[in-house]
Structures are given as C-alpha cells and as structure tokens.
Design an enzyme around this catalytic site. Sequence first.
Site, PDB file in Angstrom:
ATOM      1  CG  ASP A  94     -37.944 -59.273 -63.545  1.00 19.57           C
ATOM      2  OD1 ASP A  94     -37.446 -58.313 -62.912  1.00 19.57           O
ATOM      3  OD2 ASP A  94     -37.657 -59.515 -64.737  1.00 19.57           O
ATOM      4  NE  ARG A 127     -33.080 -61.275 -68.365  1.00 19.61           N
ATOM      5  CZ  ARG A 127     -33.608 -60.328 -69.133  1.00 19.61           C
ATOM      6  NH1 ARG A 127     -33.852 -60.558 -70.409  1.00 19.61           N
ATOM      7  NH2 ARG A 127     -33.899 -59.137 -68.635  1.00 19.61           N
ATOM      8  CB  SER A 180     -29.289 -61.614 -58.364  1.00 19.35           C
ATOM      9  OG  SER A 180     -28.942 -60.413 -59.029  1.00 19.35           O
ATOM     10  CG  HIS A 234     -37.939 -52.795 -55.105  1.00 12.11           C
ATOM     11  ND1 HIS A 234     -37.886 -53.835 -56.006  1.00 12.11           N
ATOM     12  CD2 HIS A 234     -37.006 -51.898 -55.528  1.00 12.11           C
ATOM     13  CE1 HIS A 234     -36.965 -53.573 -56.929  1.00 12.11           C
ATOM     14  NE2 HIS A 234     -36.419 -52.396 -56.663  1.00 12.11           N
ATOM     15  CG  LEU A 261     -45.141 -71.721 -47.262  1.00 14.37           C
ATOM     16  CD1 LEU A 261     -45.444 -72.723 -48.386  1.00 14.37           C
ATOM     17  CD2 LEU A 261     -45.810 -70.387 -47.599  1.00 14.37           C
ATOM     18  CG  ASN A 302     -40.706 -55.685 -57.542  1.00 15.01           C
ATOM     19  OD1 ASN A 302     -41.642 -56.367 -57.937  1.00 15.01           O
ATOM     20  ND2 ASN A 302     -39.954 -56.038 -56.509  1.00 15.01           N
TER      21      ASN A 302
HETATM   22  C1  IPE Z   1     -33.582 -61.357 -61.232  1.00 13.35           C
HETATM   23  O1  IPE Z   1     -34.164 -60.215 -61.740  1.00 13.35           O
HETATM   24  C2  IPE Z   1     -33.186 -61.160 -59.802  1.00 13.35           C
HETATM   25  C3  IPE Z   1     -34.284 -61.057 -58.843  1.00 13.35           C
HETATM   26  C4  IPE Z   1     -35.560 -61.182 -59.113  1.00 13.35           C
HETATM   27  C5  IPE Z   1     -33.873 -60.815 -57.488  1.00 13.35           C
HETATM   28  P1  IPE Z   1     -33.322 -59.104 -62.496  1.00 13.35           P
HETATM   29  O2  IPE Z   1     -34.290 -58.056 -62.887  1.00 13.35           O
HETATM   30  O3  IPE Z   1     -32.153 -58.706 -61.687  1.00 13.35           O
HETATM   31  O4  IPE Z   1     -32.792 -59.902 -63.782  1.00 13.35           O
HETATM   32  P2  IPE Z   1     -32.363 -59.374 -65.226  1.00 13.35           P
HETATM   33  O5  IPE Z   1     -31.318 -58.328 -65.022  1.00 13.35           O
HETATM   34  O6  IPE Z   1     -33.584 -58.823 -65.877  1.00 13.35           O
HETATM   35  O7  IPE Z   1     -31.873 -60.592 -65.941  1.00 13.35           O
HETATM   36  C1  IPE Z   2     -37.410 -57.484 -59.263  1.00 10.27           C
HETATM   37  O1  IPE Z   2     -37.896 -56.333 -59.879  1.00 10.27           O
HETATM   38  C2  IPE Z   2     -36.880 -57.238 -57.885  1.00 10.27           C
HETATM   39  C3  IPE Z   2     -35.409 -57.291 -57.763  1.00 10.27           C
HETATM   40  C4  IPE Z   2     -34.566 -57.603 -58.697  1.00 10.27           C
HETATM   41  C5  IPE Z   2     -34.868 -56.934 -56.460  1.00 10.27           C
HETATM   42  P1  IPE Z   2     -36.925 -55.400 -60.706  1.00 10.27           P
HETATM   43  O2  IPE Z   2     -36.362 -54.378 -59.801  1.00 10.27           O
HETATM   44  O3  IPE Z   2     -35.922 -56.210 -61.452  1.00 10.27           O
HETATM   45  O4  IPE Z   2     -37.951 -54.725 -61.708  1.00 10.27           O
HETATM   46  P2  IPE Z   2     -37.683 -54.399 -63.238  1.00 10.27           P
HETATM   47  O5  IPE Z   2     -37.306 -55.687 -63.907  1.00 10.27           O
HETATM   48  O6  IPE Z   2     -36.586 -53.394 -63.295  1.00 10.27           O
HETATM   49  O7  IPE Z   2     -38.985 -53.887 -63.726  1.00 10.27           O
HETATM   50 MG    MG Z   3     -35.899 -57.024 -63.300  1.00  9.00          MG
END
Ligand code: IPE
Ligand code: IPE
Ligand code: MG
Length: 250
Positions: A21, A198, A66, A38, A135, A23
């Site tokens: 999370d 979470r 997700s 990303h 792995l 990115n």
């Molecule tokens: C969870 O991250 C999904 C992935 C890392 C692919 P999200 O950024 O989508 O989750 P929430 O919305 O903060 O709960």
């Molecule tokens: C996680 O990073 C990657 C994916 C959910 C694909 P985010 O894109 O959720 O990054 P934030 O949480 O918005 O910073």
């Molecule tokens: Mg996120």
Amino acid sequence: MNDFAAPAHSHLPRHVAFIMDGNGRWATRRGLGRLLGHSQGVEAVRRVCEELVKLGVPYATFYAFSTENWQRPLEEVSGLFGLMRSYFKKELATIIEKGLRVRFIGDRRLGGKLEADLLALMEEVEAKTAHNTKLHVTFAINYSGRDELVRVMQGIAADAAAGKIVPEQVDAAAVEQRLDTHGLPAPDLMIRTSGEQRISNFLLWQLAYAEFYFCEVAWPDFQATHLQAALAAFAGRERRFGSVPAAVAA
Ligand code: IPE
Ligand code: IPE
Ligand code: MG
C-alpha cells in the site's frame, strides 16, 4: 490436533503476505502521477523477492489488485493492468532464470472482469514457472477474500446439487480444497505498508492465525532493511494458536 499446523516456535516465517500500500501517496507527495508510484512499486516487488530468496523464506503473496480497486479512475486501472502485462512479458525470462514459481489468485473466470489476453498471459507465466522451487510467489489480482469465499460456497452448492457432497462433508478441508490458494501454506506473517491498519479484504480465511505487521513506509520505499525489521518482529512474537504459552504447557 487443530487445523493450524505451522510450527509455533519457528523464527522464520514460511509464508509472508504483503498488502503493498501507499504507491499513490508516494507519487502524489512528489508531485508525480499515481502510476509512477505503481511502477516504483514493481521495483519493490523485485527487491523483496530477491531478499526473500536470500533469507530462505519459501512463500510470498502480493496483493496487486483487489475486486474493489475497479472503483478507481479508468486511467489508473488501465495503467495498472498495462504495468502488469509489461512486467510479466518482459520479466518472464528473468523470473524463470531466478527459479521463481508464480501463481495467481483471484477471480479468473473467462467473461469476467479480467481481459482474455491477460488471463492467457497469466496461464503462460504459471505454466512456464511450474517446475521452479526457489520462491513460490503468488499475485492476488482481481482478488478479494469475500469474493473468494463466495466462489467457494458456489462450488460447494453446485457439488451438493449434483449429489457430490452432503452437508456433513462440508468441513474446513472441503473449503480449503476449493480456495484459490489451495496447495499453499497459510501465511505466517502479513505485512502492510504505508500506515493503514486494516485487512482490506485480503486472504480472510488464510490469515486466521497470521501475525500482522504494519509499517509507515510507503511500498515504493520498502527496502530489504524494512523486511528484515518485520521478520525480527515476527521472531519475537509468541504464536499460541488458541493454546496456552509453551512454558505453561510444559
Ligand atoms: C489494498 O489496498 C489493495 C491492494 C494493495 C491491492 P487499497 O489501497 O485498495 O485499500 P484501502 O482502500 O486503503 O482499504
Ligand atoms: C497500493 O497503493 C497499490 C494498489 C492498490 C494497486 P495505492 O494505490 O493504494 O496507494 P495509496 O494507498 O493510494 O497511497
Ligand atoms: Mg491504498
């Protein structure tokens, strides 16, 4: 005997699951587009895999997309899938050379949300790495824990309607057998980066007794040292699986 067979006092996890999370925030803080975050996230996956091989952790699972992530702007969604396509096309030879066995979990039904060419690429990657053992890497794409469990229930209902299973046979093993993760050990440790504490619909069944580790660093900045810190924290935890501390049981 319980279902949680992992050794309670193993200091090194056998399976680490990552919620990658942060990115988007990583990029935004730098005045860059989210997609750049990303693409830096892909580099972090590479680094982490290398370190896991060095450390001797045999299983890793990465939450890449997700079922809820479809709600994001179309530009970000197509950018993310573009990155996945190019990563697997360009990296396949290296992945094979490094001995990584790649699997995917998530809803992969034809005619579903994932495009046919990506599904074919995923199958190719799985097939061409099927004999690797260094792995075991699993990517969760178009995945959510609730969706996976709903598909398990649909499978059981269909088997029941066909007379292949009776209610008394529906036990934990029957569920496990139908999970996308069938054949993989349950994660011992779940790491989520970027400060959020979470589960966001990740591996709801499989994380039943995993240790959770949350860190502030954004995924694109996640280094070998952060992984080592998480593993050190894991080594200091006492896993009891519902029993009593070992000292009391002795
Ligand atoms: C969870 O991250 C999904 C992935 C890392 C692919 P999200 O950024 O989508 O989750 P929430 O919305 O903060 O709960
Ligand atoms: C996680 O990073 C990657 C994916 C959910 C694909 P985010 O894109 O959720 O990054 P934030 O949480 O918005 O910073
Ligand atoms: Mg996120």
